[in-house]
Design a protein around this motif. Sequence first.
Motif, PDB file in Angstrom:
ATOM      1  N   HIS A   1      -8.573  -2.621   9.272  1.00 10.74           N
ATOM      2  CA  HIS A   1      -8.537  -3.128  10.688  1.00 10.74           C
ATOM      3  C   HIS A   1      -6.954  -3.294  11.047  1.00 10.74           C
ATOM      4  N   ASP A   2      -6.124  -3.788  10.276  1.00 10.83           N
ATOM      5  CA  ASP A   2      -4.807  -4.152  10.392  1.00 10.83           C
ATOM      6  C   ASP A   2      -4.154  -2.802  10.431  1.00 10.83           C
ATOM      7  N   LEU A   3      -4.214  -1.895   9.878  1.00  4.70           N
ATOM      8  CA  LEU A   3      -3.695  -0.465   9.852  1.00  4.70           C
ATOM      9  C   LEU A   3      -4.043   0.124  11.272  1.00  4.70           C
ATOM     10  N   SER A   4      -5.531   0.133  11.627  1.00  6.07           N
ATOM     11  CA  SER A   4      -6.084   0.575  13.015  1.00  6.07           C
ATOM     12  C   SER A   4      -5.093   0.114  14.298  1.00  6.07           C
ATOM     13  N   ILE A   5      -5.026  -1.338  14.214  1.00  3.65           N
ATOM     14  CA  ILE A   5      -4.106  -1.787  15.268  1.00  3.65           C
ATOM     15  C   ILE A   5      -2.845  -1.195  15.149  1.00  3.65           C
ATOM     16  N   GLN A   6      -2.018  -1.033  14.117  1.00  7.19           N
ATOM     17  CA  GLN A   6      -0.688  -0.586  14.108  1.00  7.19           C
ATOM     18  C   GLN A   6      -0.801   1.052  14.612  1.00  7.19           C
ATOM     19  N   ILE A   7      -1.778   1.519  14.262  1.00  5.97           N
ATOM     20  CA  ILE A   7      -1.717   3.154  14.477  1.00  5.97           C
ATOM     21  C   ILE A   7      -1.883   2.937  16.075  1.00  5.97           C
ATOM     22  N   GLN A   8      -2.832   2.208  16.220  1.00  8.61           N
ATOM     23  CA  GLN A   8      -3.126   2.497  17.861  1.00  8.61           C
ATOM     24  C   GLN A   8      -2.158   2.036  18.695  1.00  8.61           C
ATOM     25  N   SER A   9      -1.428   1.117  18.197  1.00  3.91           N
ATOM     26  CA  SER A   9      -0.124   0.479  18.979  1.00  3.91           C
ATOM     27  C   SER A   9       1.076   1.548  19.054  1.00  3.91           C
TER      28      SER A   9
ATOM     29  N   SER B   1      -2.745   5.999  -5.721  1.00  3.86           N
ATOM     30  CA  SER B   1      -3.144   4.755  -6.673  1.00  3.86           C
ATOM     31  C   SER B   1      -4.195   3.649  -5.756  1.00  3.86           C
ATOM     32  N   TYR B   2      -3.913   2.621  -5.620  1.00  2.00           N
ATOM     33  CA  TYR B   2      -4.854   1.507  -4.960  1.00  2.00           C
ATOM     34  C   TYR B   2      -4.748   1.860  -3.677  1.00  2.00           C
ATOM     35  N   GLY B   3      -3.939   2.828  -2.920  1.00  2.00           N
ATOM     36  CA  GLY B   3      -3.920   2.992  -1.616  1.00  2.00           C
ATOM     37  C   GLY B   3      -4.943   3.974  -1.353  1.00  2.00           C
ATOM     38  N   THR B   4      -5.525   4.579  -2.240  1.00  2.00           N
ATOM     39  CA  THR B   4      -6.684   5.567  -1.908  1.00  2.00           C
ATOM     40  C   THR B   4      -8.038   4.742  -1.830  1.00  2.00           C
ATOM     41  N   LEU B   5      -8.237   3.659  -2.483  1.00  2.00           N
ATOM     42  CA  LEU B   5      -9.344   2.877  -1.977  1.00  2.00           C
ATOM     43  C   LEU B   5      -9.253   2.483  -0.721  1.00  2.00           C
ATOM     44  N   TRP B   6      -8.096   1.914  -0.617  1.00  2.00           N
ATOM     45  CA  TRP B   6      -7.777   1.162   0.919  1.00  2.00           C
ATOM     46  C   TRP B   6      -7.919   2.273   2.065  1.00  2.00           C
ATOM     47  N   LEU B   7      -7.275   3.447   1.721  1.00  2.00           N
ATOM     48  CA  LEU B   7      -7.587   4.430   2.623  1.00  2.00           C
ATOM     49  C   LEU B   7      -9.055   5.066   2.771  1.00  2.00           C
ATOM     50  N   ASP B   8      -9.735   5.115   1.868  1.00  2.00           N
ATOM     51  CA  ASP B   8     -11.167   5.582   1.857  1.00  2.00           C
ATOM     52  C   ASP B   8     -11.986   4.688   2.823  1.00  2.00           C
ATOM     53  N   ARG B   9     -11.703   3.157   2.722  1.00  2.00           N
ATOM     54  CA  ARG B   9     -12.382   2.043   3.716  1.00  2.00           C
ATOM     55  C   ARG B   9     -12.043   2.440   5.008  1.00  2.00           C
ATOM     56  N   PHE B  10     -10.785   2.630   5.214  1.00  2.00           N
ATOM     57  CA  PHE B  10     -10.163   2.801   6.648  1.00  2.00           C
ATOM     58  C   PHE B  10     -10.780   3.962   7.231  1.00  2.00           C
ATOM     59  N   LEU B  11     -10.984   5.333   6.436  1.00  2.00           N
ATOM     60  CA  LEU B  11     -11.532   6.223   6.887  1.00  2.00           C
ATOM     61  C   LEU B  11     -12.923   6.092   7.010  1.00  2.00           C
ATOM     62  N   GLN B  12     -13.738   5.216   6.431  1.00  2.00           N
ATOM     63  CA  GLN B  12     -14.989   4.941   6.700  1.00  2.00           C
ATOM     64  C   GLN B  12     -15.206   4.196   7.968  1.00  2.00           C
ATOM     65  N   ILE B  13     -14.261   3.410   8.259  1.00  2.00           N
ATOM     66  CA  ILE B  13     -14.511   2.560   9.526  1.00  2.00           C
ATOM     67  C   ILE B  13     -13.951   3.423  10.894  1.00  2.00           C
ATOM     68  N   TYR B  14     -12.672   4.291  10.501  1.00  2.00           N
ATOM     69  CA  TYR B  14     -11.961   5.088  11.633  1.00  2.00           C
ATOM     70  C   TYR B  14     -11.863   6.324  11.092  1.00  2.00           C
ATOM     71  N   PRO B  15     -12.752   7.117  11.130  1.00  2.00           N
ATOM     72  CA  PRO B  15     -12.886   8.481  10.578  1.00  2.00           C
ATOM     73  C   PRO B  15     -12.033   9.296  11.457  1.00  2.00           C
ATOM     74  N   THR B  16     -11.824   9.110  12.874  1.00  2.00           N
ATOM     75  CA  THR B  16     -10.843  10.237  13.558  1.00  2.00           C
ATOM     76  C   THR B  16      -9.653   9.642  14.100  1.00  2.00           C
ATOM     77  N   VAL B  17      -9.123   8.501  13.493  1.00  2.00           N
ATOM     78  CA  VAL B  17      -8.029   7.936  14.108  1.00  2.00           C
ATOM     79  C   VAL B  17      -6.871   8.880  13.160  1.00  2.00           C
ATOM     80  N   VAL B  18      -6.810   9.270  12.176  1.00  2.00           N
ATOM     81  CA  VAL B  18      -5.806   9.865  11.207  1.00  2.00           C
ATOM     82  C   VAL B  18      -6.240  11.216  10.787  1.00  2.00           C
ATOM     83  N   GLN B  19      -5.525  11.971  10.316  1.00  2.00           N
ATOM     84  CA  GLN B  19      -5.757  13.253   9.647  1.00  2.00           C
ATOM     85  C   GLN B  19      -6.307  12.935   8.132  1.00  2.00           C
ATOM     86  N   ALA B  20      -7.305  13.306   7.777  1.00  2.00           N
ATOM     87  CA  ALA B  20      -7.518  13.293   6.561  1.00  2.00           C
ATOM     88  C   ALA B  20      -7.539  14.425   5.563  1.00  2.00           C
TER      89      ALA B  20
END
Length: 81
Positions: free
Chosen positions: A39-47, A62-81
């Motif tokens: 959610h924090d990343l989404s706010i930063q990107i939208q800003s 590494s750990y970021g892949t788990l984190w990004l996976d969760r981000f993409l589950q919630i916000y699938p259209t915000v970034v390029q996957a």
Amino acid sequence: ALTCDDNASQTVDSACITYLLSKWGREGINQFSVTSAAHDLSIQIQSYQTDNPGRVGVLAVSYGTLWLDRFLQIYPTVVQA
């Protein structure tokens, strides 16, 4: 930062848990999660996109892949996957 004492210890033991609960409280500790980070990343990107419209790419390792996976589950259209 989430550390186990005022000296930035990362040793997790009962003293650490006591320290964290006294510093953040149970509700505060619950805010340190992969979902909250997404959610924090989404706010930063939208800003950022307010002044820079378009898609944003995010690279995770590494750990970021788990984190990004969760981000993409919630916000699938915000970034390029």
